[in-house]
Design a protein around this motif. Sequence first.
Motif, PDB file in Angstrom:
ATOM      1  N   UNK A 257      58.858  32.783  44.972  1.00  0.00           N
ATOM      2  CA  UNK A 257      57.979  32.915  46.187  1.00  0.00           C
ATOM      3  C   UNK A 257      57.215  34.264  45.863  1.00  0.00           C
ATOM      4  N   UNK A 258      55.701  34.230  46.724  1.00  0.00           N
ATOM      5  CA  UNK A 258      55.623  35.507  47.272  1.00  0.00           C
ATOM      6  C   UNK A 258      55.306  35.338  48.563  1.00  0.00           C
ATOM      7  N   UNK A 259      54.877  36.878  49.064  1.00  0.00           N
ATOM      8  CA  UNK A 259      54.344  36.965  50.483  1.00  0.00           C
ATOM      9  C   UNK A 259      53.402  38.274  50.331  1.00  0.00           C
ATOM     10  N   UNK A 260      52.914  38.193  51.563  1.00  0.00           N
ATOM     11  CA  UNK A 260      52.677  39.354  51.964  1.00  0.00           C
ATOM     12  C   UNK A 260      53.127  39.770  53.163  1.00  0.00           C
ATOM     13  N   UNK A 261      53.004  40.942  53.535  1.00  0.00           N
ATOM     14  CA  UNK A 261      53.474  41.941  54.552  1.00  0.00           C
ATOM     15  C   UNK A 261      53.125  43.103  54.648  1.00  0.00           C
ATOM     16  N   UNK A 262      52.520  43.494  56.124  1.00  0.00           N
ATOM     17  CA  UNK A 262      52.476  44.695  56.684  1.00  0.00           C
ATOM     18  C   UNK A 262      52.858  46.199  56.989  1.00  0.00           C
TER      19      UNK A 262
ATOM     20  N   UNK B 125      48.704  46.100  54.249  1.00  0.00           N
ATOM     21  CA  UNK B 125      48.736  44.811  54.242  1.00  0.00           C
ATOM     22  C   UNK B 125      49.736  45.246  52.371  1.00  0.00           C
ATOM     23  N   UNK B 126      50.267  44.705  52.014  1.00  0.00           N
ATOM     24  CA  UNK B 126      50.844  44.482  51.008  1.00  0.00           C
ATOM     25  C   UNK B 126      51.723  42.463  50.405  1.00  0.00           C
ATOM     26  N   UNK B 127      51.537  43.214  49.154  1.00  0.00           N
ATOM     27  CA  UNK B 127      52.751  41.941  48.991  1.00  0.00           C
ATOM     28  C   UNK B 127      53.412  41.476  48.118  1.00  0.00           C
ATOM     29  N   UNK B 128      54.721  40.821  47.621  1.00  0.00           N
ATOM     30  CA  UNK B 128      55.818  41.451  47.381  1.00  0.00           C
ATOM     31  C   UNK B 128      56.379  40.033  46.899  1.00  0.00           C
ATOM     32  N   UNK B 129      56.847  39.870  45.655  1.00  0.00           N
ATOM     33  CA  UNK B 129      58.034  37.992  45.495  1.00  0.00           C
ATOM     34  C   UNK B 129      58.971  38.485  46.523  1.00  0.00           C
ATOM     35  N   UNK B 130      59.282  37.302  47.072  1.00  0.00           N
ATOM     36  CA  UNK B 130      60.160  36.973  47.906  1.00  0.00           C
ATOM     37  C   UNK B 130      61.241  36.374  47.498  1.00  0.00           C
ATOM     38  N   UNK B 131      61.815  36.639  48.216  1.00  0.00           N
ATOM     39  CA  UNK B 131      63.239  35.544  48.421  1.00  0.00           C
ATOM     40  C   UNK B 131      63.662  33.881  48.990  1.00  0.00           C
ATOM     41  N   UNK B 132      63.810  33.304  48.715  1.00  0.00           N
ATOM     42  CA  UNK B 132      63.393  32.296  48.064  1.00  0.00           C
ATOM     43  C   UNK B 132      63.651  31.869  49.744  1.00  0.00           C
ATOM     44  N   UNK B 133      62.238  31.486  50.285  1.00  0.00           N
ATOM     45  CA  UNK B 133      62.626  30.951  51.539  1.00  0.00           C
ATOM     46  C   UNK B 133      63.047  31.530  52.635  1.00  0.00           C
ATOM     47  N   UNK B 134      62.947  33.053  52.337  1.00  0.00           N
ATOM     48  CA  UNK B 134      63.404  33.799  53.510  1.00  0.00           C
ATOM     49  C   UNK B 134      62.009  34.715  53.707  1.00  0.00           C
ATOM     50  N   UNK B 135      62.367  35.509  55.141  1.00  0.00           N
ATOM     51  CA  UNK B 135      61.268  36.772  55.200  1.00  0.00           C
ATOM     52  C   UNK B 135      61.362  38.097  54.311  1.00  0.00           C
ATOM     53  N   UNK B 136      62.385  38.226  53.038  1.00  0.00           N
ATOM     54  CA  UNK B 136      62.546  38.949  52.422  1.00  0.00           C
ATOM     55  C   UNK B 136      62.237  39.229  51.569  1.00  0.00           C
ATOM     56  N   UNK B 137      61.551  40.605  51.174  1.00  0.00           N
ATOM     57  CA  UNK B 137      61.262  41.236  50.037  1.00  0.00           C
ATOM     58  C   UNK B 137      62.101  40.962  48.977  1.00  0.00           C
ATOM     59  N   UNK B 138      61.546  40.840  47.859  1.00  0.00           N
ATOM     60  CA  UNK B 138      62.446  40.659  46.577  1.00  0.00           C
ATOM     61  C   UNK B 138      62.663  42.097  45.803  1.00  0.00           C
ATOM     62  N   UNK B 139      61.815  42.322  45.534  1.00  0.00           N
ATOM     63  CA  UNK B 139      61.611  44.591  45.234  1.00  0.00           C
ATOM     64  C   UNK B 139      61.967  44.918  46.433  1.00  0.00           C
TER      65      UNK B 139
END
Length: 122
Positions: free
Chosen positions: A34-39, A95-109
Amino acid sequence: QAHVVESGGGLAQAGGSLRLSCVVSDRTTFSSYYMGWFRQTPGKEREFVAAISGSYSNIYYADSVKGRFTISRDNNNSTVYLQMNSLKPEDAAVYYCNRVVTNTPRPFYNHWGQGTQVTVFS
């Protein structure tokens, strides 16, 4: 640990649009996670915006951006996008991107790229 480079931020009028891009250095296993965006705005914690699974099948958003933002990805180019429409002044943030913990809103790194600044004026 993959490196990310975000781009596409800038100045937009309220109601306008911007498209953010995030290129990830990991081309080998990018499609598997998963990948995601955060801000983040000054004085506030970084918050989740959107995420997409590696297979494109699972996409979810923060309530504040549902119906206005669209996340997508291109696994061939290890890139994730965030199309932001109907921008509001409260969308202004880095805005930042990061890998996401699967099926959660939490960043992986725990480490982050430099981010891309979005400014919205009314």
